[in-house]
Scaffold this motif. Structure first.
Motif, short mmCIF file in Angstrom:
data_model
loop_
_atom_site.label_atom_id
_atom_site.label_comp_id
_atom_site.label_asym_id
_atom_site.label_seq_id
_atom_site.Cartn_x
_atom_site.Cartn_y
_atom_site.Cartn_z
N HIS A 61 0.82 -1.21 0.00
CA HIS A 61 0.00 0.00 0.00
C HIS A 61 0.86 1.26 0.00
O HIS A 61 0.59 2.20 0.74
CB HIS A 61 -0.91 0.01 1.23
CG HIS A 61 -1.77 -1.21 1.36
ND1 HIS A 61 -2.86 -1.43 0.55
CD2 HIS A 61 -1.68 -2.27 2.18
CE1 HIS A 61 -3.42 -2.57 0.89
NE2 HIS A 61 -2.73 -3.11 1.87
N PHE A 62 1.87 1.29 -0.85
CA PHE A 62 2.80 2.41 -0.87
C PHE A 62 2.11 3.73 -1.17
O PHE A 62 2.39 4.75 -0.54
CB PHE A 62 3.91 2.16 -1.90
CG PHE A 62 4.96 3.22 -1.92
CD1 PHE A 62 5.96 3.22 -0.98
CD2 PHE A 62 4.92 4.25 -2.86
CE1 PHE A 62 6.94 4.20 -0.98
CE2 PHE A 62 5.89 5.23 -2.86
CZ PHE A 62 6.89 5.21 -1.92
N ALA A 63 1.19 3.72 -2.10
CA ALA A 63 0.52 4.96 -2.49
C ALA A 63 -0.28 5.55 -1.32
O ALA A 63 -0.30 6.76 -1.13
CB ALA A 63 -0.40 4.71 -3.67
N ALA A 64 -0.92 4.70 -0.55
CA ALA A 64 -1.73 5.19 0.57
C ALA A 64 -0.87 5.58 1.76
O ALA A 64 -1.16 6.56 2.45
CB ALA A 64 -2.74 4.13 0.99
N ILE A 65 0.20 4.85 2.02
CA ILE A 65 1.02 5.08 3.21
C ILE A 65 2.01 6.23 3.01
O ILE A 65 2.22 7.04 3.90
CB ILE A 65 1.76 3.79 3.61
CG1 ILE A 65 0.74 2.76 4.09
CG2 ILE A 65 2.80 4.04 4.68
CD1 ILE A 65 1.32 1.40 4.36
N VAL A 109 -7.75 21.68 -2.01
CA VAL A 109 -8.64 20.52 -2.12
C VAL A 109 -8.68 20.02 -3.56
O VAL A 109 -8.55 18.81 -3.80
CB VAL A 109 -10.07 20.86 -1.62
CG1 VAL A 109 -11.06 19.78 -1.99
CG2 VAL A 109 -10.05 21.06 -0.12
N ILE A 110 -8.83 20.91 -4.51
CA ILE A 110 -8.87 20.50 -5.92
C ILE A 110 -7.54 19.87 -6.33
O ILE A 110 -7.51 18.83 -6.98
CB ILE A 110 -9.24 21.70 -6.82
CG1 ILE A 110 -10.69 22.11 -6.58
CG2 ILE A 110 -9.01 21.37 -8.29
CD1 ILE A 110 -11.08 23.42 -7.24
N SER A 111 -6.44 20.47 -5.93
CA SER A 111 -5.11 19.93 -6.27
C SER A 111 -4.91 18.56 -5.64
O SER A 111 -4.44 17.62 -6.29
CB SER A 111 -4.01 20.88 -5.80
OG SER A 111 -4.15 22.13 -6.39
N PHE A 112 -5.26 18.43 -4.35
CA PHE A 112 -5.07 17.16 -3.66
C PHE A 112 -5.96 16.08 -4.27
O PHE A 112 -5.51 14.94 -4.46
CB PHE A 112 -5.36 17.30 -2.17
CG PHE A 112 -5.19 16.02 -1.43
CD1 PHE A 112 -3.92 15.50 -1.21
CD2 PHE A 112 -6.28 15.32 -0.97
CE1 PHE A 112 -3.75 14.30 -0.54
CE2 PHE A 112 -6.12 14.13 -0.30
CZ PHE A 112 -4.86 13.62 -0.08
N LEU A 113 -7.20 16.40 -4.56
CA LEU A 113 -8.08 15.40 -5.17
C LEU A 113 -7.59 14.98 -6.54
O LEU A 113 -7.69 13.80 -6.91
CB LEU A 113 -9.51 15.93 -5.25
CG LEU A 113 -10.25 16.04 -3.92
CD1 LEU A 113 -11.62 16.66 -4.12
CD2 LEU A 113 -10.36 14.70 -3.23
N SER A 114 -7.01 15.90 -7.29
CA SER A 114 -6.49 15.53 -8.61
C SER A 114 -5.29 14.58 -8.48
O SER A 114 -5.20 13.60 -9.22
CB SER A 114 -6.12 16.77 -9.41
OG SER A 114 -5.01 17.42 -8.84
N ILE A 115 -4.39 14.86 -7.55
CA ILE A 115 -3.24 13.96 -7.40
C ILE A 115 -3.65 12.64 -6.77
O ILE A 115 -3.11 11.58 -7.12
CB ILE A 115 -2.07 14.62 -6.63
CG1 ILE A 115 -0.77 13.83 -6.82
CG2 ILE A 115 -2.36 14.71 -5.15
CD1 ILE A 115 -0.23 13.82 -8.19
N ALA A 116 -4.62 12.65 -5.87
CA ALA A 116 -5.11 11.40 -5.29
C ALA A 116 -5.76 10.54 -6.36
O ALA A 116 -5.57 9.31 -6.40
CB ALA A 116 -6.11 11.69 -4.16
N LYS A 120 -4.44 6.89 -7.65
CA LYS A 120 -5.35 5.75 -7.73
C LYS A 120 -5.36 5.14 -9.12
O LYS A 120 -5.34 3.93 -9.28
CB LYS A 120 -6.77 6.21 -7.33
CG LYS A 120 -7.83 5.15 -7.46
CD LYS A 120 -7.65 4.05 -6.48
CE LYS A 120 -8.81 3.09 -6.56
NZ LYS A 120 -8.54 1.83 -5.94
N MET A 121 -5.38 6.00 -10.15
CA MET A 121 -5.41 5.50 -11.52
C MET A 121 -4.12 4.78 -11.89
O MET A 121 -4.14 3.76 -12.59
CB MET A 121 -5.65 6.65 -12.50
CG MET A 121 -7.06 7.20 -12.44
SD MET A 121 -7.28 8.69 -13.42
CE MET A 121 -6.76 8.18 -15.03
N LEU A 122 -2.99 5.28 -11.41
CA LEU A 122 -1.70 4.69 -11.77
C LEU A 122 -1.31 3.52 -10.87
O LEU A 122 -0.43 2.74 -11.23
CB LEU A 122 -0.61 5.76 -11.71
CG LEU A 122 -0.74 6.86 -12.76
CD1 LEU A 122 0.31 7.94 -12.52
CD2 LEU A 122 -0.63 6.29 -14.16
#
Length: 123
Positions: A61-65, A109-116, A120-122
């Motif tokens: 879970h590297f992306a989440a951690i 918020v918009i920037s963080f949601l875009s990178i999140a 997730k996609m990658l």
């Protein structure tokens, strides 16, 4: 030509003092976030090297951690840096407008949601 009154001169000094204070606080937050990133990264590397269960969890879970906390701090630094260099951030679009504290908040918020979403996609 009329001389400025003492009240307007005091108001100008107060506005200048507030501007300088905000500028230093923004830079302090920027450097504190960078220091936190460094400490977090060093602590994560040390823990991952010496704890097998953490290494397994980090691999799965590297992306989440690691990815999302660093993305959040990176975008915090970006918003603060933009506000320092360009002044107050105002966000307008799709029938809404944010000024004051709402502008940087909505931008973050918009920037963080875009990178999140990209993480997730990658992943």
């Amino acid at each position: 030509m009329a001389e400025p009154t003492d009240a307007s001169g005091a108001k100008d000094r107060e506005n200048r003092a507030e501007y300088i204070f905000k500028k230093y606080v923004r830079w302090a937050i920027f450097f504190a976030a960078a220091a936190f990133d460094s400490v977090f990264l060093l602590g994560a590397v040390e823990t991952i090297c010496y704890q097998d269960w953490v290494l397994k969890l980090a691999k799965e879970h590297f992306a989440a951690i690691v990815g999302l906390p660093f993305a959040a701090l990176a975008y915090l630094c970006l918003v603060i840096l933009l506000e320092i260099t360009t002044g107050t951030i105002e966000v307008k679009g799709l029938g809404f407008e944010f000024k004051g504290a709402g502008g940087p908040l909505v931008m973050w918020v918009i920037s963080f949601l875009s990178i999140a979403t990209a993480i997730k996609m990658l992943w």
